[in-house]
Design a protein around this motif. Structure first.
Motif, short mmCIF file in Angstrom:
data_model
loop_
_atom_site.label_atom_id
_atom_site.label_comp_id
_atom_site.label_asym_id
_atom_site.label_seq_id
_atom_site.Cartn_x
_atom_site.Cartn_y
_atom_site.Cartn_z
N ALA A 77 36.40 -39.67 31.78
CA ALA A 77 36.49 -38.30 31.28
C ALA A 77 37.85 -37.68 31.60
N LYS A 78 38.36 -37.93 32.80
CA LYS A 78 39.67 -37.40 33.19
C LYS A 78 40.78 -38.03 32.36
N GLU A 79 40.70 -39.35 32.15
CA GLU A 79 41.72 -40.05 31.37
C GLU A 79 41.77 -39.53 29.93
N LYS A 80 40.61 -39.33 29.37
CA LYS A 80 40.52 -38.93 27.96
C LYS A 80 40.61 -37.42 27.76
N GLY A 81 40.58 -36.67 28.88
CA GLY A 81 40.56 -35.22 28.76
C GLY A 81 39.28 -34.73 28.13
N ARG A 82 38.18 -35.42 28.39
CA ARG A 82 36.92 -35.09 27.75
C ARG A 82 36.19 -33.98 28.48
N LEU A 123 29.91 -34.99 23.56
CA LEU A 123 30.09 -35.73 22.31
C LEU A 123 31.41 -36.49 22.25
N ASP A 124 32.34 -36.19 23.15
CA ASP A 124 33.65 -36.83 23.11
C ASP A 124 33.50 -38.34 23.27
N GLY A 125 34.10 -39.09 22.34
CA GLY A 125 34.12 -40.54 22.45
C GLY A 125 32.86 -41.23 21.97
N ARG A 142 24.42 -39.10 27.06
CA ARG A 142 25.51 -38.16 27.31
C ARG A 142 24.98 -36.76 27.60
N ALA A 143 23.96 -36.34 26.87
CA ALA A 143 23.37 -35.02 27.09
C ALA A 143 22.85 -34.91 28.52
N GLU A 144 22.18 -35.96 28.98
CA GLU A 144 21.66 -35.97 30.35
C GLU A 144 22.81 -35.98 31.36
N LYS A 145 23.84 -36.78 31.07
CA LYS A 145 24.97 -36.91 31.99
C LYS A 145 25.73 -35.59 32.13
N TYR A 146 25.89 -34.88 31.00
CA TYR A 146 26.62 -33.62 31.02
C TYR A 146 25.69 -32.42 31.24
N LYS A 147 24.40 -32.73 31.51
CA LYS A 147 23.40 -31.68 31.77
C LYS A 147 23.31 -30.68 30.62
N VAL A 148 23.27 -31.21 29.40
CA VAL A 148 23.09 -30.39 28.21
C VAL A 148 21.65 -30.57 27.73
N GLN A 185 21.38 -34.08 14.10
CA GLN A 185 20.78 -32.83 14.57
C GLN A 185 20.92 -32.70 16.09
N ILE A 186 20.74 -33.82 16.80
CA ILE A 186 20.92 -33.81 18.25
C ILE A 186 22.36 -33.45 18.59
N ALA A 187 23.31 -34.06 17.86
CA ALA A 187 24.72 -33.77 18.09
C ALA A 187 25.02 -32.29 17.85
N GLU A 188 24.41 -31.71 16.82
CA GLU A 188 24.62 -30.30 16.53
C GLU A 188 24.01 -29.42 17.63
N GLN A 189 22.86 -29.84 18.16
CA GLN A 189 22.25 -29.12 19.30
C GLN A 189 23.21 -29.10 20.48
N ILE A 190 23.77 -30.26 20.79
CA ILE A 190 24.70 -30.37 21.92
C ILE A 190 25.91 -29.49 21.69
N LYS A 191 26.46 -29.57 20.47
CA LYS A 191 27.64 -28.78 20.15
C LYS A 191 27.36 -27.28 20.27
N ALA A 192 26.21 -26.86 19.76
CA ALA A 192 25.85 -25.44 19.81
C ALA A 192 25.66 -24.96 21.25
N THR A 193 25.01 -25.78 22.05
CA THR A 193 24.78 -25.42 23.45
C THR A 193 26.10 -25.32 24.22
N GLU A 194 26.99 -26.27 23.98
CA GLU A 194 28.28 -26.27 24.69
C GLU A 194 29.17 -25.11 24.28
N SER A 195 28.98 -24.59 23.08
CA SER A 195 29.83 -23.51 22.59
C SER A 195 29.40 -22.13 23.07
N ARG A 196 28.25 -22.07 23.73
CA ARG A 196 27.74 -20.77 24.20
C ARG A 196 28.52 -20.28 25.40
#
Length: 214
Positions: free
Chosen positions: A123-128, A132-134, A151-157, A203-214
């Motif tokens: 994550a640090k190398e890629k600036g993630r 959803l990155d990568g 990824r959702a579990e890892k990033y706690k989304v 749809q899952i990706a959109e859920q993650i994106k929407a949650t992260e944008s809040r």
């Protein structure tokens, strides 16, 4: 011997791609070869499943050919060329960076911490900053959805997902049977299960994106 044979493969590929070599090989591009990389990877998986040692050796050679072929094509790029040496250097450097417990003496408690360290360094190398990155969205739907959930579990989304209920314990056999029955249900209703799962993955990706944008 291994080094000399690898260098020999470099020379063979160069001969095939150079003037006076093979017209078909000379015409190939990264795009035209993508399907072969997938096919050879699947054929290697088949040989592993069959425990076919001879087949594994042959199919690994075919996969290796694709790496060398793409690398030789890359040498001809007009503004950003790279070679198989650049590819090998990059992956060796990456492995050293991602394994500080081996190359830097970092103490770890076990494989779970090793995986956590790998993801953190990556994550640090890629600036993630996003779950959803990568994530390769072009991959088959089943590993795509599995990766998105991981990824959702890892990033706690949090992801809103209907939980599958069954009286049977989850085993390879019971999960396989459940998935096969769902595929049969889709086919009976003229639904493409791969496409259906891919659409739900989006749809899952959109859920993650929407949650992260809040």
């Amino acid at each position: 011997m291994a080094g000399s044979e690898l260098q020999r493969l470099v020379e063979v590929m160069d001969r095939l791609r150079s003037p006076g070599g093979c017209p078909w090989d000379a015409e190939q591009t990264h795009e035209s070869l993508v399907k072969y990389l997938l096919e050879e990877s699947y054929e290697f998986i088949d040989s592993v499943d069959a425990k076919d040692r001879e087949g594994m050796r042959e199919e690994l050679g075919d996969v290796l050919l694709q790496v060398y072929f793409h690398s030789r094509i890359a040498e001809d790029h007009p503004t950003d060329p790279f070679s198989i040496e650049d590819v090998a250097r990059a992956i060796a450097d990456k492995l050293i960076r991602r394994h500080p417990h081996v190359f830097e003496g970092l103490e770890v408690s076990g494989t779970d911490e090793i995986i956590d360290n790998w993801e953190e360094i990556k994550a640090k190398e890629k600036g993630r900053t996003s779950a959803l990155d990568g994530v390769a969205l072009a991959q088959p739907a089943l590993p795509l959805v599995e990766k998105l959930l991981y990824r959702a579990e890892k990033y706690k989304v949090p992801v809103a997902l209907k939980k599958y209920e069954s009286d049977q314990p989850a085993t390879n056999e019971s999960v396989g049977e459940a998935l096969a029955s769902i595929i049969a249900w889709a086919r009976d209703n003229e639904i493409d299960p791969e496409n259906a799962l891919r659409l739900y993955g989006r749809q899952i990706a959109e859920q993650i994106k929407a949650t992260e944008s809040r």
